[in-house]
Scaffold this motif. Structure first.
Motif, mmCIF file in Angstrom:
data_model
loop_
_atom_site.group_PDB
_atom_site.id
_atom_site.type_symbol
_atom_site.label_atom_id
_atom_site.label_comp_id
_atom_site.label_asym_id
_atom_site.label_seq_id
_atom_site.Cartn_x
_atom_site.Cartn_y
_atom_site.Cartn_z
ATOM 1 N N GLU A 195 37.374 -43.755 -11.610
ATOM 2 C CA GLU A 195 37.693 -44.985 -12.347
ATOM 3 C C GLU A 195 39.197 -45.223 -12.379
ATOM 4 O O GLU A 195 39.660 -46.357 -12.214
ATOM 5 N N ARG A 196 39.941 -44.150 -12.571
ATOM 6 C CA ARG A 196 41.401 -44.283 -12.606
ATOM 7 C C ARG A 196 41.935 -44.717 -11.244
ATOM 8 O O ARG A 196 42.838 -45.563 -11.156
ATOM 9 N N VAL A 197 41.388 -44.175 -10.171
ATOM 10 C CA VAL A 197 41.809 -44.551 -8.823
ATOM 11 C C VAL A 197 41.549 -46.031 -8.581
ATOM 12 O O VAL A 197 42.389 -46.743 -8.019
ATOM 13 N N GLN A 198 40.401 -46.527 -9.022
ATOM 14 C CA GLN A 198 40.083 -47.946 -8.848
ATOM 15 C C GLN A 198 41.073 -48.827 -9.618
ATOM 16 O O GLN A 198 41.493 -49.882 -9.137
ATOM 17 N N GLU A 199 41.451 -48.412 -10.814
ATOM 18 C CA GLU A 199 42.446 -49.149 -11.598
ATOM 19 C C GLU A 199 43.766 -49.243 -10.839
ATOM 20 O O GLU A 199 44.394 -50.315 -10.778
ATOM 21 N N LEU A 200 44.169 -48.133 -10.275
ATOM 22 C CA LEU A 200 45.460 -48.084 -9.575
ATOM 23 C C LEU A 200 45.428 -48.863 -8.265
ATOM 24 O O LEU A 200 46.400 -49.532 -7.915
ATOM 25 N N LEU A 201 44.314 -48.797 -7.559
ATOM 26 C CA LEU A 201 44.178 -49.585 -6.336
ATOM 27 C C LEU A 201 44.279 -51.075 -6.636
ATOM 28 O O LEU A 201 44.936 -51.833 -5.902
ATOM 29 N N ALA A 202 43.650 -51.494 -7.739
ATOM 30 C CA ALA A 202 43.743 -52.907 -8.134
ATOM 31 C C ALA A 202 45.170 -53.273 -8.522
ATOM 32 O O ALA A 202 45.659 -54.357 -8.185
ATOM 33 N N LEU A 203 45.847 -52.362 -9.201
ATOM 34 C CA LEU A 203 47.218 -52.623 -9.650
ATOM 35 C C LEU A 203 48.146 -52.878 -8.473
ATOM 36 O O LEU A 203 49.020 -53.758 -8.538
ATOM 37 N N VAL A 204 47.982 -52.123 -7.392
ATOM 38 C CA VAL A 204 48.884 -52.263 -6.239
ATOM 39 C C VAL A 204 48.299 -53.141 -5.136
ATOM 40 O O VAL A 204 48.895 -53.271 -4.063
ATOM 41 N N GLY A 205 47.148 -53.756 -5.391
ATOM 42 C CA GLY A 205 46.581 -54.706 -4.449
ATOM 43 C C GLY A 205 45.959 -54.092 -3.212
ATOM 44 O O GLY A 205 46.005 -54.681 -2.128
ATOM 45 N N LEU A 206 45.327 -52.928 -3.358
ATOM 46 C CA LEU A 206 44.734 -52.244 -2.195
ATOM 47 C C LEU A 206 43.276 -51.873 -2.404
ATOM 48 O O LEU A 206 42.780 -50.924 -1.785
ATOM 49 N N ALA A 250 44.066 -39.835 -5.920
ATOM 50 C CA ALA A 250 43.390 -38.914 -6.846
ATOM 51 C C ALA A 250 44.017 -37.522 -6.853
ATOM 52 O O ALA A 250 43.787 -36.749 -7.793
ATOM 53 N N PHE A 251 44.829 -37.209 -5.830
ATOM 54 C CA PHE A 251 45.353 -35.854 -5.689
ATOM 55 C C PHE A 251 46.109 -35.365 -6.928
ATOM 56 O O PHE A 251 45.831 -34.263 -7.431
ATOM 57 N N PRO A 252 47.071 -36.115 -7.487
ATOM 58 C CA PRO A 252 47.751 -35.618 -8.691
ATOM 59 C C PRO A 252 46.820 -35.510 -9.900
ATOM 60 O O PRO A 252 47.060 -34.682 -10.782
ATOM 61 N N LEU A 253 45.764 -36.316 -9.939
ATOM 62 C CA LEU A 253 44.792 -36.208 -11.027
ATOM 63 C C LEU A 253 44.024 -34.894 -10.937
ATOM 64 O O LEU A 253 43.736 -34.252 -11.959
ATOM 65 N N MET A 304 40.782 -34.697 -15.999
ATOM 66 C CA MET A 304 39.718 -35.691 -15.863
ATOM 67 C C MET A 304 38.580 -35.119 -15.041
ATOM 68 O O MET A 304 38.797 -34.302 -14.135
ATOM 69 N N ASN A 305 37.364 -35.569 -15.335
ATOM 70 C CA ASN A 305 36.235 -35.205 -14.487
ATOM 71 C C ASN A 305 36.164 -36.167 -13.299
ATOM 72 O O ASN A 305 36.956 -37.120 -13.204
ATOM 73 N N ALA A 306 35.227 -35.946 -12.405
ATOM 74 C CA ALA A 306 35.147 -36.724 -11.168
ATOM 75 C C ALA A 306 34.972 -38.217 -11.442
ATOM 76 O O ALA A 306 35.591 -39.064 -10.783
ATOM 77 N N GLN A 307 34.145 -38.562 -12.408
ATOM 78 C CA GLN A 307 33.907 -39.960 -12.732
ATOM 79 C C GLN A 307 35.167 -40.621 -13.283
ATOM 80 O O GLN A 307 35.515 -41.738 -12.897
ATOM 81 N N GLN A 308 35.863 -39.928 -14.157
ATOM 82 C CA GLN A 308 37.103 -40.470 -14.734
ATOM 83 C C GLN A 308 38.173 -40.646 -13.665
ATOM 84 O O GLN A 308 38.915 -41.636 -13.667
#
Length: 345
Positions: free
Chosen positions: A120-131, A104-107, A113-117
């Motif tokens: 959500e973006r962090v969750q997308e990226l975690l899923a993308l890289v399998g973590l 989330a740091f670069p976001l 983005m607000n905190a909720q966005q």
């Protein structure tokens, strides 16, 4: 498309100008995986870092989508770096932050983005890289491969169009390296972003890249499609790097001498790799062909084979065999005594 032309960069060391890049000319197609390979100190890291102006060139142009970024100052430079992700050799994670917070740091820095966005973006990226299940862990609790996956997710946070990889796998074991390279390939295919990576390992280039440039002492000494550069290296530096794969060693052939004995290196690429080409050619020409050495492998998604063969044939018969092999889409390189002496040296 990235177009680099006339790029020069020097450093001042002990009061003297030491060149790092000399008149670099490169074209990097949009959506491709482009590799830059060279020994330590060859200039590859400097070249990579000019693409986001972490290193400003002394002269030359770097065009990204037709715009010369070398003129960018503070505000435009910040916007540029948000569109370019970077993955580092040693991960560069914040040890006091959780995995989710690192991503989330670069976001947070971008502030778009607000905190909720952001969550959500962090969750997308975690899923993308399998973590996904590691969101609340800290870097010290992860393996090297997992840390690099976090680094990749963080680099993708602001949806960049270009991803720079600075020796992203050199700190990893071979198995983990392959998993990270596969992840980068998946990202390239799914997101369509351009990836530029630097490495000193030819195996990385042949696994993931579409095109490659070989750099030595600040000069691009060879470049082209990976299959062409890997299978038919022209420059001594490239040949030495390819030879380190130990796939074809010609040095032992130097004692095979006979007026009618011919040594050829055959290169198969694509569908011809697994076809019974030599059987057909031998049957049609009546020439006995000895296979002295060979390898079958892959360059990215393309199968290839290289064989060293020996045959006794007069000039007319040899020409017939050459024509038959060419008709089968096989490239033939005649191995001369000069080639063998170079291998032995």
């Amino acid at each position: 498309m990235i177009e680099i032309s006339g790029l020069h960069k020097s450093y001042t060391v002990a009061g003297k100008q030491v060149p790092a890049l000399n008149n670099i000319q490169l074209s990097i197609p949009t959506g491709s995986v482009f590799g830059i390979i060279g020994r330590s100190g060859a200039g590859k890291s400097t070249l990579l870092r000019t693409l986001n102006l972490l290193e400003r060139p002394d002269q030359g142009r770097i065009l990204i989508d037709g715009e010369d970024i070398t003129f960018y100052e503070h505000r435009k430079l910040l916007a540029l770096r948000q569109r370019i992700g970077m993955v580092f050799q040693h991960f560069n994670l914040l040890s006091s932050k959780t995995i989710a917070e690192n991503i989330a740091f670069p976001l947070r820095l971008a502030g778009q983005m607000n905190a909720q966005q952001r969550a959500e973006r962090v969750q997308e990226l975690l899923a993308l890289v399998g973590l996904t299940e590691h969101a609340d862990k800290y870097p010290a609790q992860l393996s090297g491969g997992q840390k690099q996956r976090v680094g990749i997710a963080r680099a993708l946070a602001n949806a960049p169009r270009l991803l720079l990889c600075d020796e992203a796998t050199s700190a990893l074991d071979p198995e983990t390296t392959q998993s990270i390279l596969q992840l980068l390939l998946d990202i390239n295919r799914q997101l369509g972003l351009t990836i530029v990576l630097i490495t000193h390992e030819m195996q990385v280039i042949r696994t993931i890249c579409d095109q490659v440039a070989v750099i030595e002492r600040g000069d691009i000494v060879e470049q082209g499609e990976v299959a062409e550069v890997f299978l038919h290296p022209q420059h001594p530096v490239t040949r030495a790097m390819v030879a380190e794969q130990h796939e074809l060693d010609l040095s032992w052939l130097s004692g095979l001498r006979h007026p009618d004995y011919r040594l050829w290196r055959l290169t198969y690429l694509g569908d011809s790799t697994h076809a019974p080409v030599l059987s057909r050619v031998g049957a049609e020409t009546g020439v006995e062909i000895s296979i002295l050495q060979g390898v079958i492998s892959r360059i990215k998604n393309t199968p290839y084979g290289q064989l060293v063969i020996g045959l006794r044939a007069d000039e007319d018969t040899a020409i017939r065999v050459l024509k038959q092999l060419s008709a089968e889409d096989v490239r033939v390189d005649v191995i001369t005594q000069q080639h063998l002496q170079q291998e032995a040296a």
